[in-house]
Design a protein around this motif. Structure first.
Motif, PDB file in Angstrom:
ATOM      1  N   VAL A  84      46.037  -6.200  48.472  1.00  0.00           N
ATOM      2  CA  VAL A  84      45.764  -7.632  48.426  1.00  0.00           C
ATOM      3  C   VAL A  84      44.760  -7.882  49.540  1.00  0.00           C
ATOM      4  O   VAL A  84      44.906  -7.366  50.651  1.00  0.00           O
ATOM      5  N   GLY A  85      43.716  -8.629  49.216  1.00  0.00           N
ATOM      6  CA  GLY A  85      42.705  -8.880  50.222  1.00  0.00           C
ATOM      7  C   GLY A  85      41.773 -10.002  49.823  1.00  0.00           C
ATOM      8  O   GLY A  85      41.936 -10.635  48.775  1.00  0.00           O
ATOM      9  N   ARG A  86      40.777 -10.214  50.661  1.00  0.00           N
ATOM     10  CA  ARG A  86      39.812 -11.287  50.463  1.00  0.00           C
ATOM     11  C   ARG A  86      38.576 -10.734  49.771  1.00  0.00           C
ATOM     12  O   ARG A  86      37.984  -9.767  50.203  1.00  0.00           O
ATOM     13  N   PHE A  87      38.188 -11.394  48.655  1.00  0.00           N
ATOM     14  CA  PHE A  87      36.997 -10.998  47.909  1.00  0.00           C
ATOM     15  C   PHE A  87      35.752 -11.510  48.614  1.00  0.00           C
ATOM     16  O   PHE A  87      35.706 -12.666  49.038  1.00  0.00           O
ATOM     17  N   GLU A  88      34.763 -10.643  48.761  1.00  0.00           N
ATOM     18  CA  GLU A  88      33.477 -11.021  49.338  1.00  0.00           C
ATOM     19  C   GLU A  88      32.395 -10.676  48.328  1.00  0.00           C
ATOM     20  O   GLU A  88      32.263  -9.513  47.944  1.00  0.00           O
ATOM     21  N   GLN A  89      31.668 -11.671  47.904  1.00  0.00           N
ATOM     22  CA  GLN A  89      30.598 -11.428  46.945  1.00  0.00           C
ATOM     23  C   GLN A  89      29.416 -10.825  47.695  1.00  0.00           C
ATOM     24  O   GLN A  89      28.895 -11.411  48.634  1.00  0.00           O
ATOM     25  N   VAL A  98      36.356  -6.034  48.275  1.00  0.00           N
ATOM     26  CA  VAL A  98      37.605  -6.637  48.733  1.00  0.00           C
ATOM     27  C   VAL A  98      37.959  -6.014  50.069  1.00  0.00           C
ATOM     28  O   VAL A  98      38.021  -4.788  50.202  1.00  0.00           O
ATOM     29  N   VAL A  99      38.168  -6.861  51.057  1.00  0.00           N
ATOM     30  CA  VAL A  99      38.594  -6.428  52.375  1.00  0.00           C
ATOM     31  C   VAL A  99      40.107  -6.621  52.426  1.00  0.00           C
ATOM     32  O   VAL A  99      40.604  -7.735  52.270  1.00  0.00           O
ATOM     33  N   SER A 100      40.813  -5.528  52.608  1.00  0.00           N
ATOM     34  CA  SER A 100      42.275  -5.555  52.583  1.00  0.00           C
ATOM     35  C   SER A 100      42.846  -6.447  53.680  1.00  0.00           C
ATOM     36  O   SER A 100      42.319  -6.499  54.792  1.00  0.00           O
ATOM     37  N   SER A 101      43.946  -7.112  53.372  1.00  0.00           N
ATOM     38  CA  SER A 101      44.644  -7.904  54.388  1.00  0.00           C
ATOM     39  C   SER A 101      45.430  -6.995  55.336  1.00  0.00           C
ATOM     40  O   SER A 101      45.872  -7.428  56.386  1.00  0.00           O
ATOM     41  N   ASN A 102      45.597  -5.710  54.951  1.00  0.00           N
ATOM     42  CA  ASN A 102      46.216  -4.714  55.822  1.00  0.00           C
ATOM     43  C   ASN A 102      45.154  -4.240  56.805  1.00  0.00           C
ATOM     44  O   ASN A 102      44.218  -3.543  56.426  1.00  0.00           O
ATOM     45  N   LYS A 103      45.264  -4.610  58.054  1.00  0.00           N
ATOM     46  CA  LYS A 103      44.236  -4.303  59.062  1.00  0.00           C
ATOM     47  C   LYS A 103      44.094  -2.805  59.328  1.00  0.00           C
ATOM     48  O   LYS A 103      43.130  -2.368  59.934  1.00  0.00           O
ATOM     49  N   ARG A 104      45.039  -2.006  58.877  1.00  0.00           N
ATOM     50  CA  ARG A 104      44.948  -0.553  59.048  1.00  0.00           C
ATOM     51  C   ARG A 104      44.057   0.106  57.990  1.00  0.00           C
ATOM     52  O   ARG A 104      43.745   1.278  58.087  1.00  0.00           O
ATOM     53  N   GLU A 123      38.070 -15.744  48.085  1.00  0.00           N
ATOM     54  CA  GLU A 123      39.357 -15.895  47.400  1.00  0.00           C
ATOM     55  C   GLU A 123      40.245 -14.667  47.636  1.00  0.00           C
ATOM     56  O   GLU A 123      39.774 -13.540  47.697  1.00  0.00           O
ATOM     57  N   MET A 124      41.552 -14.902  47.767  1.00  0.00           N
ATOM     58  CA  MET A 124      42.514 -13.803  47.894  1.00  0.00           C
ATOM     59  C   MET A 124      42.787 -13.228  46.514  1.00  0.00           C
ATOM     60  O   MET A 124      43.035 -13.972  45.567  1.00  0.00           O
ATOM     61  N   VAL A 125      42.733 -11.894  46.403  1.00  0.00           N
ATOM     62  CA  VAL A 125      42.901 -11.219  45.122  1.00  0.00           C
ATOM     63  C   VAL A 125      43.799 -10.001  45.273  1.00  0.00           C
ATOM     64  O   VAL A 125      44.013  -9.503  46.372  1.00  0.00           O
ATOM     65  N   SER A 126      44.300  -9.529  44.162  1.00  0.00           N
ATOM     66  CA  SER A 126      45.069  -8.291  44.100  1.00  0.00           C
ATOM     67  C   SER A 126      44.220  -7.266  43.361  1.00  0.00           C
ATOM     68  O   SER A 126      43.640  -7.581  42.320  1.00  0.00           O
ATOM     69  N   ARG A 140      34.856   1.675  41.048  1.00  0.00           N
ATOM     70  CA  ARG A 140      35.744   1.727  39.908  1.00  0.00           C
ATOM     71  C   ARG A 140      37.111   1.102  40.139  1.00  0.00           C
ATOM     72  O   ARG A 140      38.070   1.473  39.490  1.00  0.00           O
ATOM     73  N   ASN A 141      37.208   0.176  41.032  1.00  0.00           N
ATOM     74  CA  ASN A 141      38.461  -0.542  41.231  1.00  0.00           C
ATOM     75  C   ASN A 141      38.487  -1.729  40.285  1.00  0.00           C
ATOM     76  O   ASN A 141      37.460  -2.196  39.828  1.00  0.00           O
ATOM     77  N   ARG A 142      39.665  -2.213  39.944  1.00  0.00           N
ATOM     78  CA  ARG A 142      39.795  -3.259  38.940  1.00  0.00           C
ATOM     79  C   ARG A 142      40.736  -4.351  39.435  1.00  0.00           C
ATOM     80  O   ARG A 142      41.827  -4.072  39.921  1.00  0.00           O
ATOM     81  N   PHE A 143      40.331  -5.600  39.269  1.00  0.00           N
ATOM     82  CA  PHE A 143      41.204  -6.710  39.618  1.00  0.00           C
ATOM     83  C   PHE A 143      42.440  -6.692  38.746  1.00  0.00           C
ATOM     84  O   PHE A 143      42.364  -6.456  37.546  1.00  0.00           O
ATOM     85  N   GLU A 144      43.572  -6.962  39.342  1.00  0.00           N
ATOM     86  CA  GLU A 144      44.793  -7.159  38.574  1.00  0.00           C
ATOM     87  C   GLU A 144      44.952  -8.638  38.252  1.00  0.00           C
ATOM     88  O   GLU A 144      45.216  -9.000  37.128  1.00  0.00           O
ATOM     89  N   ARG A 145      44.837  -9.462  39.279  1.00  0.00           N
ATOM     90  CA  ARG A 145      44.955 -10.909  39.045  1.00  0.00           C
ATOM     91  C   ARG A 145      44.394 -11.660  40.237  1.00  0.00           C
ATOM     92  O   ARG A 145      44.319 -11.154  41.334  1.00  0.00           O
TER      93      ARG A 145
END
Length: 158
Positions: A84-89, A98-104, A123-126, A140-145
């Motif tokens: 889960v993270g923040r989408f950056e166009q 997508v930059v993960s909300s997990n800082k690690r 926007e926050m995305v999964s 090749r990553n894909r949005f879930e929702r």
């Protein structure tokens, strides 16, 4: 002329363990076997391993005070398959990252144009991880929702 002593000795040993990433890009492998100390992995030797992965590591050096240094040889089991993270166009035509909300997890996950589910910048995305950041090709990553949150915006102070 006096020669300086080398700060570490070179050894070759392999262990398995769980990778604990750091927000600055390096990590530590916590060995599966008790009695072994943690192994420092520099950012340049992480490969495509991310926080939480079970990995095989090669110990390449032992520095002063017993600090072991090594490199990731192989990812045995993925600790993360979704983020889960923040989408950056990053592309005006619709691609982004997508930059993960997990800082690690420091590397952004690239999303190709046409696969962004019309997410807005900020926007926050999964995301379902199909390719890890340094594994080619990374697109090749894909949005879930979408997470149905308003896009992040910074208000300028007047």
């Amino acid at each position: 002329m006096r020669l300086k002593k080398k700060p570490h000795s070179i050894i070759k040993k392999e262990l398995t363990g769980r990778l604990q990433g750091h927000r600055d890009g390096y990590g530590f492998v916590i060995p599966d076997l008790a009695g072994n100390s943690d192994i420092y992995i520099p950012k340049t030797k992480m490969g495509d391993a991310v926080d939480g992965d079970r990995v095989r590591v090669s110990i390449e050096s032992i520095r002063s005070k017993g600090l072991q240094g090594g490199r990731i040889i192989e990812v045995l089991e993925r600790g993360q398959t979704r983020i889960v993270g923040r989408f950056e166009q990053t592309d005006k035509r619709g691609g982004g990252q997508v930059v993960s909300s997990n800082k690690r997890m420091t590397q952004p996950f690239r999303i190709p144009k046409g696969k962004t589910a019309d997410a807005c910048d900020g926007e926050m995305v999964s995301v379902l991880i199909l390719r890890y950041p340094t594994a080619p090709p990374p697109e090749r990553n894909r949005f879930e929702r979408r997470r149905n949150q308003k896009p992040f915006s910074r208000k300028e102070k007047a």
